[in-house]
Design an enzyme around this catalytic site. Sequence first.
Site, short mmCIF file in Angstrom:
data_model
loop_
_atom_site.label_atom_id
_atom_site.label_comp_id
_atom_site.label_asym_id
_atom_site.label_seq_id
_atom_site.Cartn_x
_atom_site.Cartn_y
_atom_site.Cartn_z
N HIS A 355 0.19 -0.74 0.25
CA HIS A 355 -0.24 -0.07 -0.01
C HIS A 355 0.73 1.16 -0.36
O HIS A 355 0.10 2.24 0.44
CB HIS A 355 -1.24 -0.25 1.29
CG HIS A 355 -1.99 -1.07 0.50
ND1 HIS A 355 -3.47 -0.96 0.85
CD2 HIS A 355 -1.79 -2.41 1.92
CE1 HIS A 355 -3.67 -1.76 1.31
NE2 HIS A 355 -2.69 -2.90 1.36
N LYS A 543 -8.42 13.84 3.67
CA LYS A 543 -7.64 12.46 4.13
C LYS A 543 -6.50 12.68 5.36
O LYS A 543 -6.60 14.05 6.68
CB LYS A 543 -7.15 11.84 3.07
CG LYS A 543 -6.28 13.82 2.70
CD LYS A 543 -5.99 13.42 1.47
CE LYS A 543 -6.42 13.60 0.22
NZ LYS A 543 -6.49 12.52 -0.30
N ARG A 544 -6.06 11.13 6.16
CA ARG A 544 -4.66 12.40 6.90
C ARG A 544 -3.93 12.61 6.45
O ARG A 544 -3.37 13.07 5.33
CB ARG A 544 -4.03 10.51 7.14
CG ARG A 544 -4.84 9.40 7.95
CD ARG A 544 -4.97 9.80 9.20
NE ARG A 544 -3.85 10.22 10.22
CZ ARG A 544 -3.81 9.35 11.15
NH1 ARG A 544 -4.32 8.44 11.36
NH2 ARG A 544 -2.58 8.79 12.10
N LYS A 549 0.67 14.00 0.81
CA LYS A 549 -0.99 14.73 0.47
C LYS A 549 -0.87 15.99 -0.21
O LYS A 549 -2.36 16.43 -0.40
CB LYS A 549 -2.15 14.03 1.36
CG LYS A 549 -1.73 12.69 1.88
CD LYS A 549 -2.79 11.80 2.89
CE LYS A 549 -2.58 10.71 2.98
NZ LYS A 549 -2.89 9.96 2.17
N THR A 651 -8.37 6.75 -1.69
CA THR A 651 -10.03 6.09 -2.20
C THR A 651 -11.18 6.76 -1.16
O THR A 651 -12.35 6.54 -2.16
CB THR A 651 -10.15 4.37 -1.58
OG1 THR A 651 -9.57 4.88 0.23
CG2 THR A 651 -9.17 3.41 -1.53
N LYS A 655 -14.91 7.34 -3.20
CA LYS A 655 -16.39 8.27 -2.85
C LYS A 655 -16.85 9.56 -2.97
O LYS A 655 -18.16 9.19 -3.29
CB LYS A 655 -15.85 8.21 -1.00
CG LYS A 655 -15.84 6.90 -0.36
CD LYS A 655 -14.67 7.35 0.62
CE LYS A 655 -14.02 5.57 1.10
NZ LYS A 655 -13.29 5.38 1.87
C1 26Q Z 1 3.78 0.71 10.16
C2 26Q Z 1 4.19 0.46 11.32
C3 26Q Z 1 4.51 0.88 12.39
C4 26Q Z 1 2.87 1.86 12.07
C5 26Q Z 1 2.25 1.72 11.72
C6 26Q Z 1 2.65 1.22 10.70
C7 26Q Z 1 1.89 1.92 9.62
C8 26Q Z 1 0.63 1.66 9.26
C9 26Q Z 1 -0.82 2.30 8.98
C10 26Q Z 1 1.87 2.23 8.29
C11 26Q Z 1 1.24 2.49 7.12
C12 26Q Z 1 -0.16 2.48 7.41
C13 26Q Z 1 -1.82 2.40 6.64
C14 26Q Z 1 -1.68 2.75 5.68
C15 26Q Z 1 -2.33 3.32 4.18
O1 26Q Z 1 -3.39 3.70 4.84
N1 26Q Z 1 -2.22 3.85 2.91
C16 26Q Z 1 -3.26 3.36 2.34
O2 26Q Z 1 -3.72 2.62 1.56
C17 26Q Z 1 -5.27 3.21 1.41
C18 26Q Z 1 -5.78 1.56 0.97
O3 26Q Z 1 -5.02 1.13 -0.58
C19 26Q Z 1 -4.53 3.18 -0.32
O4 26Q Z 1 -5.48 4.12 -1.10
C20 26Q Z 1 -4.45 4.50 0.02
O5 26Q Z 1 -3.19 5.47 -0.81
C21 26Q Z 1 -2.59 4.85 1.12
O6 26Q Z 1 -2.20 5.70 1.05
#
Ligand code: 26Q
Length: 808
Positions: A355, A543-544, A549, A651, A655
């Site tokens: 991702h 978004k975050r 972004k 995503t 929406k």
């Molecule tokens: C990793 C290690 C330690 C702590 C946290 C994490 C961690 C947690 C969550 C790393 C990444 C995430 C989340 C990533 C994320 O939400 N990515 C998004 O995924 C979506 C679904 O595929 C995409 O549409 C987005 O583009 C992407 O940013």
Amino acid sequence: MRPFTTETLEKTLTEKLMLNFSKTPDEATDQEMMKACALVLRDVMAIRGVETRKKTNREQRKRVHYLSMEFLMGRSLMKNAYNLDVLPQLKEALSNLGFKAGDIFEMEPDAALGNGGLGRLAACYLDSMATLDIPATGYSICYDLGLFKQKIVEGEQVELPDHWKDLGMSWLVPKPEEAQEVRFGGTLREFWDNGRLHTVNENATTVLAVPCDMKIPGFGTDHVNTLRLWEPRATSPMDMSLFSRGEYLKAAEEEAMAESISKVLYPDDSHEEGKSLRLKQQYFFVSATMQSITTKHMAMYGTMKNFHEKNVIQINDTHPALVIPELMRILIDDTGMNWDDAWAITTQSVAYTNHTVLAEALERWPQKLMEQRLPRIWQIIKEISARWQKKVDEYYHDPGKTQYMAIVWDGQVRMANLCLAGSMAVNGVSALHTDILRNDVFRDACQMEPWKFKNVTNGIDHRRWLSEINPGLDSLIRDLAGGDEYLSDAMALQKLDSYAGDKSVLDRLGEIKRQNKEAFALHAKKTRGVILDPNSIFDVQVKRLHEYKRQLLNVLHIIALYQRLQDDPNAITQPHTFLFGAKAAPGYVVAKRIIRLINSLEDQIAHDPICKDKLQVVFLENYRVSLAEVLMPASEVSQQISTAGKEASGTGNMKFMMNGALTVGTLDGANVEMNQVLGEENMFLFGLHADEVQQLKREGYVPQRLYTQNETLRRCVDALRTGFRDGVTYEDLYQRLLFGSGGSAADEYLLLADFASYCQAEQDMAAAYMDRERWNRMSLHNIARSGIFAADRSVKEYADNIWHVSHR
Ligand code: 26Q
């Protein structure tokens, strides 16, 4: 089959209230009624869940196991009632019993067991898998605290704990009889027996994992799947014998240690921290899950030899990557298989979705930590790493590539490389993202094993994100596109295209949007006390918060508009409202500064009479699934403005599109596919393309040059230094753009490079908005062509191309 009529539902709810709360409907609170609703629907789903399991067993169907550290479920009451085909009946029954359905739905807390896109994607896919009759289970952790609640205090983000379980627990059923034991630490002892080397893990600390199951009903089917959330418990409950030996405190400590595992969801969505508790979380849920799956498989088939034919393990990013060594451990240590057979089964069972391509988000764990906490898993990883390294070396004879592709290197375990080695499939989440994986990030692995690399463009649950939350638009679609056909076949939305020349349809679409904007304005007034102008453009970025972004690019453009108004109070004829919603990771200092800046700008503009009825900025506190559900239907402009090549898919963009908003965006992530179906004329594209971004960086990017050359840009950037009427200045952000800071390059994400092009796109958009008929036509095209972004389509692609499971 619809399980209730209004009358039977009324009767059942009344009974539930009586049995659980000893109350009649006139005595019950909204909370109690919400719980009663959940319990009544839960009973129906429990029965259908048993039927589904028995049928799956009878037909010996292959099962999908979807492992994710995050499931951002949001609320479930309306969704479950919708999928069970009793939503109108439920609303009527509640009203007959003296309740307001809307108030009851509002009582439910969001289950925010996720950060953002990745977690919400998992939730949307659960819905589609059930709807498509795929036997699937989701697995995660039953966090006590979901993603923090955000308060804005004097312009700054403050994080508050999210105790979602108080009411949110209503959907969960604990299954203590299916508990598993997970082992941490201890030492390894090896011995020979029967000509085989055995390994046992001694003196380990064991933690009990108890499943809490949530049922997931499909739409238009009786199929019901499960989301299994693991809860840790200390194995030895405090007992008196320990107490008498003075070990009371030790027992209490163990209990606290065990229970700390599920205390909190890590609130970072892109930055790897390498925290020991996070590793414990990962192994805890992965080990419990694999033991649960393999135990059931053995009970049913009596052998592990056919495991990969009857199961597929899909991992949501690398966070559950320890399934690979854990499955190896179970096959070798618990069932006595040899390495090669175990490896063949593992690498035909696991599939990995990537991702992100951001380097800082790629998971790496210190080898030391693995060694101490998971000695047996570490041993297996070392062996996987050695064999992989040999394979790479024999293929490339290139030390550079051996190093780049290594699993264990320089005291670290690289989880993405472990996944490349141990998976049967690796997929990106949009065409562009998969291209970048194939040609850049995973280039060497792809050349060696090209068949593993696939694309599955993300999708969203269109029943939730359109039909359920936008009843006005839903009824227009039913009138024009063949009733409810679009609910099970989102491509039917295309039929709307043939009404592009129908003035009355375009007017009705405009009227629906207008009403949704008014509803949102009311909501904003009630919850935040801000007054929104429904005559203005609702231009939204939610978004975050992350630098890639580029919320800051949006801010710079608003500053430019504001400065133009200062020079000429009549410069803006079309009122414009910019809405922001974003949570920053608590440790991400720059992201928090950008939130502070948006709030300064909101305040500045709100207090400037020149801006009245022309320009407004609103920062929406605590953006979350349930807020998105009121906001999406009211949005007109969708900001998708990431630096090209950085956003894997997005995503939110889907929406917005489904709800008729037009996109201002870069050619990044799934915006590329959006552009393919819409054509240039139905969206507002701007900015550098992914390859141009790379080229510019190679050539040496000097943002100061743009700053010097472009007067408008210079004034905007300078405004950061000068600050705002609240007395806050943003010298730090100014420095970061022009000179870089904290080890990152000047304007790392190329805001200045895309600024002029972005302003032009916004100007084109505002001009298009003036022609209401043209705008509504573009909006109609957006809705009509959003069908490919249904999660049903994505899940069918996973089922056909990766999982090889049958579906409806
Ligand atoms: C990793 C290690 C330690 C702590 C946290 C994490 C961690 C947690 C969550 C790393 C990444 C995430 C989340 C990533 C994320 O939400 N990515 C998004 O995924 C979506 C679904 O595929 C995409 O549409 C987005 O583009 C992407 O940013």
